[in-house]
Design a protein around this motif. Structure first.
Motif, short mmCIF file in Angstrom:
data_model
loop_
_atom_site.label_atom_id
_atom_site.label_comp_id
_atom_site.label_asym_id
_atom_site.label_seq_id
_atom_site.Cartn_x
_atom_site.Cartn_y
_atom_site.Cartn_z
N PHE A 153 1.01 -0.99 0.03
CA PHE A 153 -0.03 -0.01 0.13
C PHE A 153 0.94 1.04 0.03
O PHE A 153 1.72 1.27 0.88
N TRP A 154 0.69 2.12 -1.14
CA TRP A 154 1.60 3.38 -1.10
C TRP A 154 0.50 4.50 -0.91
O TRP A 154 -0.49 4.59 -1.36
N VAL A 155 1.54 5.51 -0.40
CA VAL A 155 0.80 6.84 -0.48
C VAL A 155 1.50 7.99 -1.19
O VAL A 155 2.78 7.76 -1.23
N VAL A 212 -2.60 4.08 -3.20
CA VAL A 212 -2.68 2.82 -4.35
C VAL A 212 -2.37 1.66 -3.57
O VAL A 212 -1.38 1.72 -2.96
N ALA A 213 -2.93 0.44 -3.74
CA ALA A 213 -2.51 -0.71 -3.08
C ALA A 213 -2.73 -1.92 -4.16
O ALA A 213 -3.26 -1.87 -5.09
N VAL A 214 -1.85 -2.97 -4.05
CA VAL A 214 -2.00 -4.22 -4.76
C VAL A 214 -1.94 -5.35 -3.84
O VAL A 214 -1.18 -5.22 -2.77
N VAL A 215 -2.55 -6.03 -4.24
CA VAL A 215 -2.60 -7.51 -3.45
C VAL A 215 -2.41 -8.78 -4.35
O VAL A 215 -3.20 -8.69 -5.48
N ALA A 216 -1.55 -9.48 -4.08
CA ALA A 216 -1.20 -10.66 -4.80
C ALA A 216 -2.22 -11.85 -4.80
O ALA A 216 -2.79 -12.02 -3.62
N LYS A 217 -2.66 -12.02 -6.08
CA LYS A 217 -3.80 -13.28 -5.85
C LYS A 217 -3.06 -14.42 -6.53
O LYS A 217 -2.37 -14.44 -7.41
N LYS A 218 -3.82 -15.69 -6.34
CA LYS A 218 -3.24 -16.98 -7.05
C LYS A 218 -4.64 -17.77 -7.63
O LYS A 218 -5.54 -17.87 -6.99
N GLY A 239 -1.55 -9.68 -9.64
CA GLY A 239 -1.66 -8.71 -8.67
C GLY A 239 -3.03 -8.06 -8.98
O GLY A 239 -3.34 -7.72 -10.21
N GLU A 240 -3.78 -7.77 -7.93
CA GLU A 240 -4.97 -7.11 -8.19
C GLU A 240 -4.92 -5.42 -7.44
O GLU A 240 -4.53 -5.42 -6.42
N LEU A 241 -4.97 -4.53 -8.51
CA LEU A 241 -4.78 -3.16 -7.85
C LEU A 241 -6.17 -2.91 -7.11
O LEU A 241 -7.24 -2.86 -7.38
N PHE A 242 -5.93 -1.91 -6.06
CA PHE A 242 -6.99 -1.59 -5.05
C PHE A 242 -6.82 -0.16 -4.94
O PHE A 242 -5.76 0.24 -4.78
N ARG A 243 -7.93 0.43 -4.36
CA ARG A 243 -7.96 1.63 -3.49
C ARG A 243 -7.15 2.74 -4.21
O ARG A 243 -6.38 3.48 -3.49
N THR A 259 3.78 2.50 -10.61
CA THR A 259 4.45 2.04 -9.25
C THR A 259 4.09 0.64 -8.96
O THR A 259 4.72 -0.33 -8.55
N VAL A 260 2.69 0.38 -9.12
CA VAL A 260 2.04 -1.17 -8.97
C VAL A 260 2.41 -2.15 -9.96
O VAL A 260 2.92 -2.92 -9.74
N LEU A 261 2.83 -1.57 -11.34
CA LEU A 261 3.36 -2.41 -12.15
C LEU A 261 4.83 -2.89 -12.16
O LEU A 261 4.94 -3.92 -12.26
N ASP A 262 5.37 -1.72 -11.49
CA ASP A 262 6.96 -2.25 -11.39
C ASP A 262 7.06 -3.15 -10.23
O ASP A 262 7.68 -3.81 -10.27
N PHE A 263 6.34 -2.94 -9.01
CA PHE A 263 6.12 -3.78 -8.01
C PHE A 263 6.05 -4.89 -8.42
O PHE A 263 6.79 -6.20 -8.07
N CYS A 264 5.03 -5.41 -9.12
CA CYS A 264 4.61 -6.56 -9.69
C CYS A 264 5.83 -7.45 -10.39
O CYS A 264 5.89 -8.56 -10.31
N LYS A 265 6.24 -6.44 -11.37
CA LYS A 265 7.29 -7.19 -12.22
C LYS A 265 8.28 -7.59 -11.67
O LYS A 265 8.98 -8.80 -11.94
N GLN A 266 8.77 -6.76 -10.49
CA GLN A 266 9.93 -7.33 -9.61
C GLN A 266 9.80 -8.43 -8.93
O GLN A 266 10.59 -9.39 -8.63
N ARG A 267 8.45 -8.63 -8.77
CA ARG A 267 8.19 -9.93 -8.17
C ARG A 267 7.67 -11.09 -8.95
O ARG A 267 7.11 -12.33 -8.45
N GLY A 268 7.81 -10.95 -10.15
CA GLY A 268 7.66 -12.01 -10.85
C GLY A 268 6.19 -12.28 -11.57
O GLY A 268 5.64 -13.22 -11.60
N ILE A 269 5.48 -11.19 -10.93
CA ILE A 269 3.68 -11.27 -11.30
C ILE A 269 3.81 -10.65 -12.84
O ILE A 269 4.05 -9.65 -12.89
N SER A 270 3.02 -11.61 -13.61
CA SER A 270 2.99 -11.01 -14.97
C SER A 270 1.55 -10.33 -15.45
O SER A 270 1.46 -9.82 -16.59
#
Length: 221
Positions: A107-109, A122-128, A135-139, A158-169
């Motif tokens: 969660f970022w401000v 903005v926030a992101v939560v990893a889902k499987k 990653g699901e973008l929230f708030r 910021t969300v896209l970069d965070f997910c890419k760094q963690r191998g979320i496509s």
């Protein structure tokens, strides 16, 4: 206006909750005006006005049209106000636990460099889903003070970069047809509409009056 985007901290909570509530509830009026300006509602309002005039002259027309407009506004208000109320009682009650407990969640401000005021989130939560993670973008909330200046795009990136760094496509999100500025931003950032639906927390007749449709969008990264 220069901004810094950083991870949420507990002292941000009061400001974040206020910004969240304001950011969601400001969609009430656009939702109402979009519904009332639709060809169907314009015709219906005209029909009510003519009927009221024939039955009780100008006062009757005013009463019927005002009553109809009041009902539409009430439904639009309930749609967004109930969402805020429910969110404040659930995931927004403990932001750190809901959005930062796992390494692939965050969660970022966004705060101004000059004053340190929080003006976005903005926030992101990893889902499987089976073997696939997304990653699901929230708030996603951007204060009116910083809109149309590229900061919303920075927050999504910021969300896209965070997910890419963690191998979320893939990143997904849920929004509504009433949130036109948000939809335009997501499309600009490469999100595509994958499905839509109409079931919401409102009774179906109320949802129909709002004319709101839920949109599911996604972007591969």
């Amino acid at each position: 206006m220069e901004l810094t985007i950083r991870r949420y901290q507990d002292p941000d909570k009061e400001t974040v909750l206020s910004l969240f509530s304001q950011g969601i509830e400001e969609h009430i009026w656009p939702c109402f005006t979009n519904a009332m300006s639709s060809p169907l509602y314009l015709c219906f309002s005209l029909g009510l006005g003519v009927t009221g005039y024939l039955l009780a002259s100008g006062l009757g027309a005013l009463v019927l049209v005002s009553g109809w407009a009041g009902l539409v506004y009430y439904c639009c208000h309930k749609f967004f106000a109930d969402f805020v109320r429910d969110s404040l009682k659930t995931d927004m009650q403990d932001i750190a636990a809901s959005f930062m407990a796992q390494p692939d969640d965050c969660f970022w401000v966004a705060e101004t460099v000059a004053t340190g005021k929080v003006v976005g989130m903005v926030a992101v939560v990893a889902k499987k889903n089976g073997a696939e993670r997304h990653g699901e973008l929230f708030r996603m909330i951007v204060s009116s003070a910083i809109r149309r200046s590229g900061h919303g795009s920075r927050m999504v990136q910021t969300v896209l970069d965070f997910c890419k760094q963690r191998g979320i496509s893939k990143v997904t999100l849920v929004t509504t047809t009433a949130q036109t500025a948000g939809v335009a931003l997501y499309q600009k950032m490469g999100f595509k509409l994958v499905r839509s639906y109409t079931k919401t927390h409102l009774p179906n007749w109320m949802r129909k009056i709002t004319r709101v449709i839920i949109l599911v969008m996604e972007k591969s990264i």
